[in-house]
Write a protein that holds these residues in place. Structure first.
Motif, PDB file in Angstrom:
ATOM      1  N   ALA A 237      -0.063   7.774  -2.266  1.00 36.06           N
ATOM      2  CA  ALA A 237      -1.257   8.699  -1.536  1.00 36.06           C
ATOM      3  C   ALA A 237      -2.412   8.623  -2.592  1.00 36.06           C
TER       4      ALA A 237
ATOM      5  N   GLY B 188       0.988  -1.217  -0.100  1.00 33.96           N
ATOM      6  CA  GLY B 188      -0.008  -0.013  -0.189  1.00 33.96           C
ATOM      7  C   GLY B 188       0.906   1.462  -0.019  1.00 33.96           C
ATOM      8  N   ILE B 189       1.719   1.266   0.618  1.00 33.06           N
ATOM      9  CA  ILE B 189       2.765   2.410   0.804  1.00 33.06           C
ATOM     10  C   ILE B 189       3.327   2.811  -0.477  1.00 33.06           C
TER      11      ILE B 189
ATOM     12  N   TYR C 245      -3.011   4.501  -0.606  1.00 35.59           N
ATOM     13  CA  TYR C 245      -2.045   3.553   0.188  1.00 35.59           C
ATOM     14  C   TYR C 245      -2.699   2.241   0.282  1.00 35.59           C
TER      15      TYR C 245
ATOM     16  N   SER D 212      -3.875   1.823   6.734  1.00 30.39           N
ATOM     17  CA  SER D 212      -2.522   1.453   5.879  1.00 30.39           C
ATOM     18  C   SER D 212      -1.945   2.729   5.494  1.00 30.39           C
ATOM     19  N   PHE D 213      -2.129   3.852   6.102  1.00 35.42           N
ATOM     20  CA  PHE D 213      -1.514   5.139   6.071  1.00 35.42           C
ATOM     21  C   PHE D 213       0.093   4.537   6.405  1.00 35.42           C
ATOM     22  N   PRO D 214       1.314   5.345   5.809  1.00 33.94           N
ATOM     23  CA  PRO D 214       2.451   4.906   6.044  1.00 33.94           C
ATOM     24  C   PRO D 214       2.906   4.854   7.540  1.00 33.94           C
TER      25      PRO D 214
END
Length: 203
Positions: A143, A138-139, A147, A187-189
């Motif tokens: 954006a 996802g990363i 993600y 899933s945000f970094p």
């Protein structure tokens, strides 16, 4: 007979008891003014079987109410509210999902103030064994893809990414949770290390 007292048939020399015409209400007096209030007709052998039937009907009615209410209670468990914040935390560590639900809804609210670009949050559901790989891919997706790798078959369901003060919702078929265990995470970094929890399937 006078007021339920046996009368004497003088021609035959035997006592005959008249049958009361009032209906007993088991402790609440008669319905048509036969017995004085407060006198329990269940103490009378003549009325005992009637009172038993009344009590049985009451129990059956109570059971019927419970049977009707049970499905309504079960339906109310097919959704959950989750809050996320600027400290990279969910307010829940586990989500119970009933197998009786056809679909399940997760409502996510970001109670923080930071914008999506700095502190975005979402909810992703995947097998616990796949969580790290899904977050890593996802990363790489970036954006623009919020993600989440496009068409990632390992992802059971996911919400959109939101910022402070925003809310979102997602609904998915419970049948997709065929084999576990499963987890939910952001899933945000860098968030999945702290923002994660387990999913428990219940009967």
């Amino acid at each position: 007979m006078l007021n339920g007292v046996p009368s004497l048939d003088r021609s035959q020399g035997t006592a005959r008891r008249s049958i009361p015409t009032s209906v007993p209400t088991c402790g609440f007096g008669s319905m048509q003014g036969g017995r004085p209030p407060g006198r329990d007709p269940c103490r009378s052998a003549l009325h005992f079987h009637i009172c038993q039937e009344i009590h049985m009907i009451r129990h059956l009615l109570a059971a019927a109410v419970l049977l009707v209410a049970a499905p309504l209670a079960a339906a109310a468990t097919c959704s959950v509210e989750i809050e996320s914040n600027d400290a990279m935390k969910y307010n829940l560590a586990n989500i119970d999902i009933s197998k009786s639900c056809k679909d399940f809804t997760i409502n996510l609210k970001h109670v923080g103030k930071l914008p999506k670009a700095a502190m975005g949050h979402n909810v992703v559901i995947a097998a616990t064994a796949d969580m790290a790989a899904v977050a890593s891919d996802g990363i790489k997706a970036g954006a623009a893809a919020e993600y989440i790798k496009a068409d990632d078959a390992r992802v059971i369901a996911h919400s959109k990414m939101i910022g402070g003060g925003e809310s979102t919702s997602m609904t998915f078929p419970v049948a997709k949770l065929a084999a576990g265990p499963y987890s939910f995470f952001c899933s945000f970094p860098g968030h999945s290390a702290l923002m994660k929890g387990t999913i428990t399937l219940t009967p």
